[in-house]
Design an enzyme around this catalytic site. Structure first.
Site, mmCIF file in Angstrom:
data_model
loop_
_atom_site.group_PDB
_atom_site.id
_atom_site.type_symbol
_atom_site.label_atom_id
_atom_site.label_comp_id
_atom_site.label_asym_id
_atom_site.label_seq_id
_atom_site.Cartn_x
_atom_site.Cartn_y
_atom_site.Cartn_z
ATOM 1 N N HIS A 17 0.828 -1.207 0.000
ATOM 2 C CA HIS A 17 0.000 0.000 0.000
ATOM 3 C C HIS A 17 0.866 1.263 0.000
ATOM 4 C CE1 HIS A 17 -3.618 2.289 1.712
ATOM 5 N NE2 HIS A 17 -2.624 3.071 2.086
ATOM 6 N N GLU A 18 1.856 1.310 0.903
ATOM 7 C CA GLU A 18 2.686 2.527 1.000
ATOM 8 C C GLU A 18 3.494 2.752 -0.271
ATOM 9 O OE1 GLU A 18 1.947 4.461 3.202
ATOM 10 O OE2 GLU A 18 1.004 3.131 4.661
ATOM 11 N N TRP A 63 -10.844 5.521 -1.931
ATOM 12 C CA TRP A 63 -12.048 6.315 -1.646
ATOM 13 C C TRP A 63 -11.758 7.822 -1.765
ATOM 14 C CZ3 TRP A 63 -8.838 4.163 1.839
ATOM 15 C CH2 TRP A 63 -8.396 4.932 2.899
ATOM 16 N N VAL A 80 -8.555 7.538 -10.753
ATOM 17 C CA VAL A 80 -8.307 6.302 -11.498
ATOM 18 C C VAL A 80 -9.636 5.865 -12.089
ATOM 19 C CG1 VAL A 80 -7.649 3.866 -11.317
ATOM 20 C CG2 VAL A 80 -6.366 5.597 -10.043
HETATM 21 ZN ZN ZN Z 1 -2.467 5.048 2.554
#
Ligand code: ZN
Ligand code: CA
Length: 670
Positions: free
Chosen positions: A271-272, A283, A293
């Protein structure tokens, strides 16, 4: 901190008791990280954890100093590096391999004792990122979605270090402190450990002082993409950071590490790194927001846990994509980057400084290795020496790495204390390739430096001389090459609370400043002064905060640097006063010792419900006195927290007592 509602540090307002085992937490309340308030509902979705603080980190950087967001500061630094970065690495079939260095930040633990995590744990994280970014069939990163992408981006631990010597891409650094706040990570840990960010993606495994934070990243600059700022941040803080207990995947555990479910499958860093490559949260960080996106569905907000399909929402989406790595779901629930997310990451790799150069970096390509090659590294000396102290004998530590292909079983090392006569020490043992041993060299000098060199390994000549020599500075000394120093002061919004001075050993004030104007709501510019400090004297830097909350709450800090730019002393987290002492001795070295007025720490201050206590052992007795000296509460510390919700507004003193000492700290109940 008066009247401010947006605090800037993590861990300011988390309340009530947390059970930390595997993240099962009871009743977390609002929590603020980088100025963003996490509601109880949000925290419940992530078991009380702050899944990722990257968006808040970015917002904090923007607000902190708009000038900082101009290109010039880091372009000056990066310009010559870009010139050297030619596309001399063949990109196999359009696949981009990003060389990675992982800085394992610890405080002197043996290898394998957290947070000095094992090589296997580090490698398991790289494996997960490759599974996920390459959508590897048969791995947890596989998916069958029609929009699921092989991003064609992969990662490899570096094989060449910044000096051109062999490495396994794991940089272990003892920084002499057990846990770190995000602000100190950015002002100190990252700048002193980072490898050239145009050649390596820098990843840090650290022990966060906020036990609920999992990770954060720095966004790219100049991507020309919607939803991203022109400047993502400084070059010397670029990279991704995660808590050591979420770094890696238990899927690949060889029994040498322990990770905390449900964030134990390496998806914090997947994720990072997505943020590092320009992705925003799915979100859009707002209700029914956009992540810019096209092929990801609009999410109402973040998802936690592991929901079930179909998950429709009030934004008109019939089914949310909660498996996306840029959501907040559990690690085992995630498995997809989309085609258009890939497009965004590719644009970043083609346009962003410190991303596009990575495509040409050859730091992941092995150089020829020799059979007999030892590497010597100096380890920081964590013993503090006060100016008043007579130098006492210390033990200097070096780490000896095997960078050869044969087992390393013996080494001879010569060393010299403060330029004195050469002495010799021998080591024997058995180190596999890339493993290390600590070699201790006693010194009676106490201050100065020990320089050492490998003279032979395995009973024969060390075949690579360029990694044989290292030095250790003693008594927390830092070498300087001139008597010129630079002082940097980043105030918070409340400059009127801040004063400081620098005294010599005779008590004469040589430099001083403050108090300063309040600047709220504008973040003040960085103040810089040049100091000239004569040799062979001891200096005391003192900084005061009249409100008792230091300057760290709004990301303020101070730093004293030598003429080479190395940090001699730095700080930010204190209550009403902090002192740093350092020596500028004849050998052109300085020593540092820190003395906070209150070694016991409490936060937040002012407090509403629960005081968090630091540097005080559990079961220590405490007494709380009101302003007229009456005891209003007493007990013993449990879980480093004290409930004070019942106290009326006002000023109090809390006293901690054990059989060794008594400490007293002032706080304000609001
Ligand atoms: Zn994040
Ligand atoms: Ca060598």
């Amino acid at each position: 901190m008066k009247g401010k509602t947006t605090f800037k540090l993590p861990f300011l307002l988390f309340l009530t008791l947390f059970c930390l085992v595997f993240g099962q937490k009871n009743d977390p309340a609002d929590k603020i990280v980088f100025g963003k308030t996490y509601t109880l509902e949000e925290l419940r979705k992530t078991n009380g954890f702050v899944r990722c603080a990257s968006s808040e980190y970015e917002a904090m950087l923007q607000q902190k100093n708009p000038k900082r967001m101009t290109e010039q500061q880091f372009e000056d630094w990066i310009g010559p590096l870009i010139t050297n970065a030619q596309n001399n690495k063949s990109q196999n079939g359009g696949i981009i391999t990003i060389p990675v260095v992982v800085h394992v930040i610890h405080s002197g633990q043996a290898l394998g004792t957290a947070p000095n995590i094992t090589d296997t744990q580090v490698q398991s994280q790289i494996t997960v990122m490759n599974n996920d970014y390459r959508k590897l069939a048969g791995s947890p990163g596989a998916n069958t979605s029609p929009v699921g992408a092989d991003t064609m981006i992969q990662f490899a631990l570096a094989k060449v270090d910044p000096k051109g010597n062999p490495t396994n891409g794991i940089d272990r650094v003892n920084l002499c402190q057990p846990a770190w706040s995000t602000s100190v990570i950015d002002s100190y840990v990252k700048p002193v450990t980072i490898w050239d960010p145009t050649k390596y993606m820098n990843m840090w495994s650290v022990n966060f002082s906020d036990p609920d934070l999992l990770g954060y990243a720095q966004f790219p600059s100049n991507s020309s993409l919607p939803g991203l700022d022109v400047n993502g941040g400084y070059a010397d803080t670029d990279g991704v950071v995660a808590n050591y207990a979420t770094f890696g995947s238990s899927t690949y555990n060889d029994g040498t590490f322990l990770l905390s479910a449900p964030y134990d499958r390496g998806r914090t860093m997947t994720h990072e790194v997505g943020h590092f490559l320009g992705l925003r949260h799915i979100w859009g960080d707002s209700n029914c927001g956009t992540d810019y996106v096209a092929d990801t569905p609009v999410h109402r907000t973040s998802n936690g846990g592991c929901p079930v399909h179909p998950k429709s929402n009030s934004c008109g989406t019939t089914d949310e994509m909660f498996e996306n790595y840029m959501d907040y779901t559990f690690d085992t629930c995630m498995n997809i980057f989309t085609i258009n997310q890939k497009d965004r990451m590719v644009a970043v790799m083609n346009n962003s400084p410190r991303r596009m150069e990575l495509k040409a970096s050859t730091a992941d390509i092995a150089i020829p290795l020799f059979a007999n090659d030892g590497e010597l590294k100096g380890e920081r000396n964590c013993n503090e020496t006060s100016c008043a102290d007579a130098p006492t004998a210390v033990t200097a530590q070096f780490s000896l790495y095997n960078r050869g292909t044969s087992p390393l079983t013996a080494a001879v090392i010569t060393y010299s204390v403060n330029g004195g006569p050469q002495q010799t020490t021998s080591w024997s043992g058995n180190l596999a390739q890339d493993k290390y041993a600590i070699i201790s060299i006693p010194s009676v000098a106490g201050v100065g430096s020990i320089s050492a060199s490998i003279t032979s390994v395995n009973g024969t000549t060390d075949q690579r001389a360029t990694n044989n020599s290292a030095s250790v500075v003693l008594g927390n000394t830092v070498p300087v090459s001139s008597t010129n120093f630079t002082f940097e002061l980043q105030l918070d919004y409340y400059g009127s609370e801040t004063t400081w001075d620098l005294k010599n050993s005779a008590g004469t004030i040589l430099y001083s400043g403050g108090n300063y104007p309040d600047t709220d709501p504008n973040f003040p510019a960085l103040l810089t002064e040049n100091w000239t400090l004569p040799l062979n004297d001891c200096y005391t830097f003192t900084i005061n905060d009249s409100y008792g909350d230091g300057i760290y709450v709004d990301e303020g800090f101070y730093r004293i640097k030598n003429s080479a730019g190395a940090i001699i002393a730095a700080g930010q987290e204190f209550t009403d006063m902090q002192q740093k002492q350092f020596k500028v001795v004849g050998a052109l070295a300085t020593g540092e010792v820190t003395k906070d007025k209150n070694t016991a720490g409490i936060y937040p201050n002012p407090v509403s419900d629960v005081l968090n206590v630091s540097n005080v052992a559990n079961n220590t007795k405490y007494e709380i006195y009101n302003a007229v000296g009456q005891i209003v509460k007493s007990g013993a510390i449990e879980d480093q927290k004290i409930r004070v919700a019942e106290l009326t507004k006002g000023t109090y003193f809390i006293t901690f007592k054990n059989d060794k000492k008594t400490e007293s700290v002032k706080f304000i109940k609001k």
